[in-house]
Design an enzyme around this catalytic site. Structure first.
Site, PDB file in Angstrom:
ATOM      1  N   LYS A  11       0.441  -1.155  -0.343  1.00 23.27           N
ATOM      2  CA  LYS A  11       0.103   0.206   0.078  1.00 23.27           C
ATOM      3  C   LYS A  11       0.904   1.459  -0.059  1.00 23.27           C
ATOM      4  CE  LYS A  11       0.834   1.339   4.700  1.00 23.27           C
ATOM      5  NZ  LYS A  11       1.931   2.647   4.894  1.00 23.27           N
ATOM      6  N   PRO A  93       9.443  -4.636  -0.225  1.00 22.58           N
ATOM      7  CA  PRO A  93      10.757  -4.372   0.356  1.00 22.58           C
ATOM      8  C   PRO A  93      10.170  -3.694   1.444  1.00 22.58           C
ATOM      9  CG  PRO A  93      10.842  -2.626  -1.210  1.00 22.58           C
ATOM     10  CD  PRO A  93       9.865  -3.864  -1.378  1.00 22.58           C
ATOM     11  N   PHE A  94      10.772  -4.219   3.362  1.00 27.05           N
ATOM     12  CA  PHE A  94      10.634  -4.227   4.167  1.00 27.05           C
ATOM     13  C   PHE A  94      11.357  -2.517   4.770  1.00 27.05           C
ATOM     14  CE2 PHE A  94      12.509  -8.866   4.088  1.00 27.05           C
ATOM     15  CZ  PHE A  94      13.968  -7.648   4.731  1.00 27.05           C
ATOM     16  N   GLY A  99       4.195  -1.764   4.337  1.00 26.98           N
ATOM     17  CA  GLY A  99       3.333  -2.161   4.448  1.00 26.98           C
ATOM     18  C   GLY A  99       3.241  -3.694   4.215  1.00 26.98           C
ATOM     19  N   GLY A 100       4.726  -4.005   3.831  1.00 29.92           N
ATOM     20  CA  GLY A 100       4.681  -5.534   3.479  1.00 29.92           C
ATOM     21  C   GLY A 100       4.399  -6.708   4.118  1.00 29.92           C
ATOM     22  N   ASP A 135      -2.185  -1.854  10.774  1.00 28.44           N
ATOM     23  CA  ASP A 135      -1.425  -1.967   9.567  1.00 28.44           C
ATOM     24  C   ASP A 135      -2.403  -3.133   8.581  1.00 28.44           C
ATOM     25  OD1 ASP A 135       0.895   0.562   7.786  1.00 28.44           O
ATOM     26  OD2 ASP A 135      -1.318   1.483   8.567  1.00 28.44           O
TER      27      ASP A 135
HETATM   28  C1  LIG Z   1       2.912   4.598   9.244  1.00 33.02           C
HETATM   29  C2  LIG Z   1       1.986   3.629   8.930  1.00 33.02           C
HETATM   30  O1  LIG Z   1       2.422   2.770   8.052  1.00 33.02           O
HETATM   31  C3  LIG Z   1       1.057   4.275   7.995  1.00 33.02           C
HETATM   32  O2  LIG Z   1       0.411   2.885   7.419  1.00 33.02           O
HETATM   33  C4  LIG Z   1       1.004   3.251  10.040  1.00 33.02           C
HETATM   34  O3  LIG Z   1       0.963   3.540  11.293  1.00 33.02           O
HETATM   35  C5  LIG Z   1       1.612   1.924  10.442  1.00 33.02           C
HETATM   36  O4  LIG Z   1       1.084   0.845  11.500  1.00 33.02           O
HETATM   37  P1  LIG Z   1       2.564  -0.658  11.212  1.00 33.02           P
HETATM   38  O5  LIG Z   1       3.628  -0.252  10.849  1.00 33.02           O
HETATM   39  O6  LIG Z   1       1.719  -1.882  11.311  1.00 33.02           O
HETATM   40  O7  LIG Z   1       2.833  -0.547  12.897  1.00 33.02           O
HETATM   41  P2  LIG Z   1       2.414  -0.739  14.289  1.00 33.02           P
HETATM   42  O8  LIG Z   1       3.411  -2.976  13.772  1.00 33.02           O
HETATM   43  O9  LIG Z   1       1.143  -1.592  14.279  1.00 33.02           O
HETATM   44  O10 LIG Z   1       3.500  -0.511  15.521  1.00 33.02           O
HETATM   45  C6  LIG Z   1       4.242  -0.003  15.354  1.00 33.02           C
HETATM   46  C7  LIG Z   1       4.755   0.755  16.405  1.00 33.02           C
HETATM   47  O11 LIG Z   1       4.990   2.150  15.156  1.00 33.02           O
HETATM   48  C8  LIG Z   1       4.902   2.852  16.116  1.00 33.02           C
HETATM   49  N1  LIG Z   1       2.541   3.441  16.466  1.00 33.02           N
HETATM   50  C9  LIG Z   1       2.076   2.082  15.352  1.00 33.02           C
HETATM   51  C10 LIG Z   1       1.152   2.599  14.296  1.00 33.02           C
HETATM   52  C11 LIG Z   1       0.316   4.160  15.398  1.00 33.02           C
HETATM   53  N2  LIG Z   1      -1.086   4.416  15.105  1.00 33.02           N
HETATM   54  N3  LIG Z   1       0.679   5.143  16.046  1.00 33.02           N
HETATM   55  C12 LIG Z   1       2.004   4.129  16.496  1.00 33.02           C
HETATM   56  O12 LIG Z   1       2.784   5.245  17.350  1.00 33.02           O
HETATM   57  C13 LIG Z   1       3.928   2.840  18.043  1.00 33.02           C
HETATM   58  O13 LIG Z   1       5.408   2.872  18.302  1.00 33.02           O
HETATM   59  C14 LIG Z   1       4.421   0.906  17.549  1.00 33.02           C
HETATM   60  O14 LIG Z   1       4.620  -0.078  18.917  1.00 33.02           O
HETATM   61  N1  LIG Z   2       6.011 -10.962   6.818  1.00 33.68           N
HETATM   62  C1  LIG Z   2       7.240 -10.262   6.352  1.00 33.68           C
HETATM   63  N2  LIG Z   2       7.206  -9.530   5.955  1.00 33.68           N
HETATM   64  C2  LIG Z   2       7.754  -8.163   6.497  1.00 33.68           C
HETATM   65  N3  LIG Z   2       8.050  -8.002   7.087  1.00 33.68           N
HETATM   66  C3  LIG Z   2       8.590  -8.523   8.113  1.00 33.68           C
HETATM   67  C4  LIG Z   2       7.092  -9.757   8.190  1.00 33.68           C
HETATM   68  N4  LIG Z   2       6.735 -10.687   9.335  1.00 33.68           N
HETATM   69  C5  LIG Z   2       8.456  -9.659  10.230  1.00 33.68           C
HETATM   70  N5  LIG Z   2       8.144  -9.216   9.443  1.00 33.68           N
HETATM   71  C6  LIG Z   2       8.764  -6.898  10.063  1.00 33.68           C
HETATM   72  O1  LIG Z   2       8.279  -6.251  10.822  1.00 33.68           O
HETATM   73  C7  LIG Z   2       8.875  -4.985  10.037  1.00 33.68           C
HETATM   74  C8  LIG Z   2       7.916  -4.172   9.499  1.00 33.68           C
HETATM   75  O2  LIG Z   2       6.968  -4.427   8.316  1.00 33.68           O
HETATM   76  P1  LIG Z   2       5.974  -3.927   7.257  1.00 33.68           P
HETATM   77  O3  LIG Z   2       6.612  -3.987   5.764  1.00 33.68           O
HETATM   78  O4  LIG Z   2       4.354  -3.664   7.899  1.00 33.68           O
HETATM   79  O5  LIG Z   2       6.661  -1.750   7.727  1.00 33.68           O
HETATM   80  P2  LIG Z   2       6.576  -1.402   6.641  1.00 33.68           P
HETATM   81  O6  LIG Z   2       7.687  -1.529   4.882  1.00 33.68           O
HETATM   82  O7  LIG Z   2       8.276  -0.204   7.127  1.00 33.68           O
HETATM   83  O8  LIG Z   2       5.220  -0.663   5.587  1.00 33.68           O
HETATM   84  P3  LIG Z   2       4.614   0.211   7.447  1.00 33.68           P
HETATM   85  O9  LIG Z   2       5.877   0.989   7.643  1.00 33.68           O
HETATM   86  O10 LIG Z   2       3.266   0.726   6.675  1.00 33.68           O
HETATM   87  O11 LIG Z   2       3.861  -1.017   7.686  1.00 33.68           O
HETATM   88  C9  LIG Z   2       9.541  -5.242   9.372  1.00 33.68           C
HETATM   89  O12 LIG Z   2      10.687  -4.285   9.246  1.00 33.68           O
HETATM   90  C10 LIG Z   2      10.626  -6.923   9.821  1.00 33.68           C
HETATM   91  O13 LIG Z   2      11.342  -6.685  11.015  1.00 33.68           O
END
Ligand SMILES: C[C@](O)(CO)[C@H](O)COP(=O)(O)OP(=O)(O)OC[C@H]1O[C@@H](n2ccc(N)nc2=O)[C@H](O)[C@@H]1O
Ligand SMILES: Nc1ncnc2c1ncn2[C@@H]1O[C@H](COP(=O)(O)OP(=O)(O)OP(=O)(O)O)[C@@H](O)[C@H]1O
Length: 286
Positions: A11, A93-94, A99-100, A135
């Site tokens: 996304k 990519p992570f 949101g992968g 997410d």
């Molecule tokens: C930045 C966005 O990707 C926008 O779509 C999201 O808000 C992040 O969603 P996400 O990666 O699924 O986040 P989560 O894995 O639930 O939370 C990771 C960390 O990000 C912070 N977090 C996340 C979501 C949110 N609404 N407020 C926060 O402060 C918190 O410290 C949390 O411990």
């Molecule tokens: N199946 C998976 N794919 C990707 N990351 C994973 C997975 N399982 C656990 N993770 C952990 O979750 C962390 C966040 O992954 P994710 O891809 O959701 O975040 P992001 O790319 O930062 O996206 P967003 O910030 O939008 O959530 C990664 O850095 C990784 O350490």
């Protein structure tokens, strides 16, 4: 029982306003999620226990992996001791703001709900999804543009799609979401119309005057700390995108283009230094 394979799409966030901070430390936000044509592939096969493998060796496939966590959460909810073998072809990519991991978790919940014949109602899956990440619910419940509030789990399908070509670029920096939420510059007091009006005008009338309302509140801090990421956004604008922005907490950046030629030309300009994805107009997850 045969194996099943599903796609888990990435996304982008078209506008991302952080509107407050909850006592539990999570932040409330207002954003619009849009899918892009960049996806992982998950394959589920019968097994005696929950095991996982991944095409990208940098990603742990232990209990910390969001796919394993999603499988355990569903098994616990259903009181099942079923196993499953999960194979992840990791393309998204992570640490990218795409949101992968969240998408993989949602795809796992939805697939195992069928694969294990749990048939949990959507409301229960939504609860499990929210517990896995803010997410995750979006990927479970929407195929297109969705307006999100709360911590990102309160969703309204906009029944809209972007009538533009989308160029999504990952420059390589992995940015921690936790870091981003700790370092963004708060602008909680803002009297602006909500993002739904802006997205409706953009998608239905191609009214690009609303783009100034589509700010991402992480950009200031992320671009200060990672100037190369900000430079990518500037280059996308220079390459003719009508709008460019950081996605989520980054480091991915995306640009919207009216024409396929301009979008493909932009991909050609970046593909030697970024991972790229090109998404056609009116794209939905399917
Ligand atoms: C930045 C966005 O990707 C926008 O779509 C999201 O808000 C992040 O969603 P996400 O990666 O699924 O986040 P989560 O894995 O639930 O939370 C990771 C960390 O990000 C912070 N977090 C996340 C979501 C949110 N609404 N407020 C926060 O402060 C918190 O410290 C949390 O411990
Ligand atoms: N199946 C998976 N794919 C990707 N990351 C994973 C997975 N399982 C656990 N993770 C952990 O979750 C962390 C966040 O992954 P994710 O891809 O959701 O975040 P992001 O790319 O930062 O996206 P967003 O910030 O939008 O959530 C990664 O850095 C990784 O350490």
């Amino acid at each position: 029982m045969k194996s099943i394979s599903v796609k888990a799409f990435a996304k982008i966030n078209v506008g991302l306003r952080i509107t407050g901070r909850r006592p539990d430390g999570y932040h409330t936000l207002e954003t619009v999620f849009a899918p892009v044509d960049w996806y992982d592939v998950l394959t589920f096969s019968p097994a005696d226990s929950i095991t996982m493998s991944c095409s990208n060796r940098e990603l742990a496939c232990d209990e910390s992996n969001l796919c394993v966590r999603a499988a355990r959460a569903l098994a616990d909810f259903a009181g099942l001791s079923h196993g499953v073998r999960i194979e992840l072809e990791k393309n998204i990519p992570f640490g990218a703001g795409l949101g992968g991991g969240s998408s993989d978790a949602a795809a796992t919940l939805a697939a195992l709900n069928r694969f294990w014949a749990v048939h949990a109602p959507l409301g229960e899956l939504h609860r499990l999804a929210t517990s896995l990440g803010a997410d995750v619910p979006y990927f479970l419940e929407s195929k297109g543009l969705a307006y999100a509030t709360g911590i990102g789990e309160e969703l309204e399908d906009l029944n809209l799609s972007l009538p533009f070509w989308v160029v999504t670029l990952f420059p390589g920096e992995q940015i921690s979401t936790v870091w981003a939420y700790k370092n963004f510059h708060p602008r909680f007091e803002r009297d602006v119309p909500d993002l739904r009006h802006a997205l409706r005008a953009l998608c239905e009338q191609k009214d690009t005057s609303v783009c100034s309302l589509l700010e991402n509140d992480f950009e200031t801090a992320v671009f200060e700390h990672f100037p190369a990421v900000g430079a990518i956004k500037d280059e996308l604008l220079d390459a003719g995108s009508l709008y460019a922005s950081l996605s989520g907490s980054g480091s991915a950046v995306f640009g919207l283009f009216h024409s396929e030629d301009d979008a493909r030309r932009a991909v050609g300009r970046f593909e030697s230094r970024c991972r790229c994805a090109l998404t056609p107009p009116s794209f939905t997850m399917s």
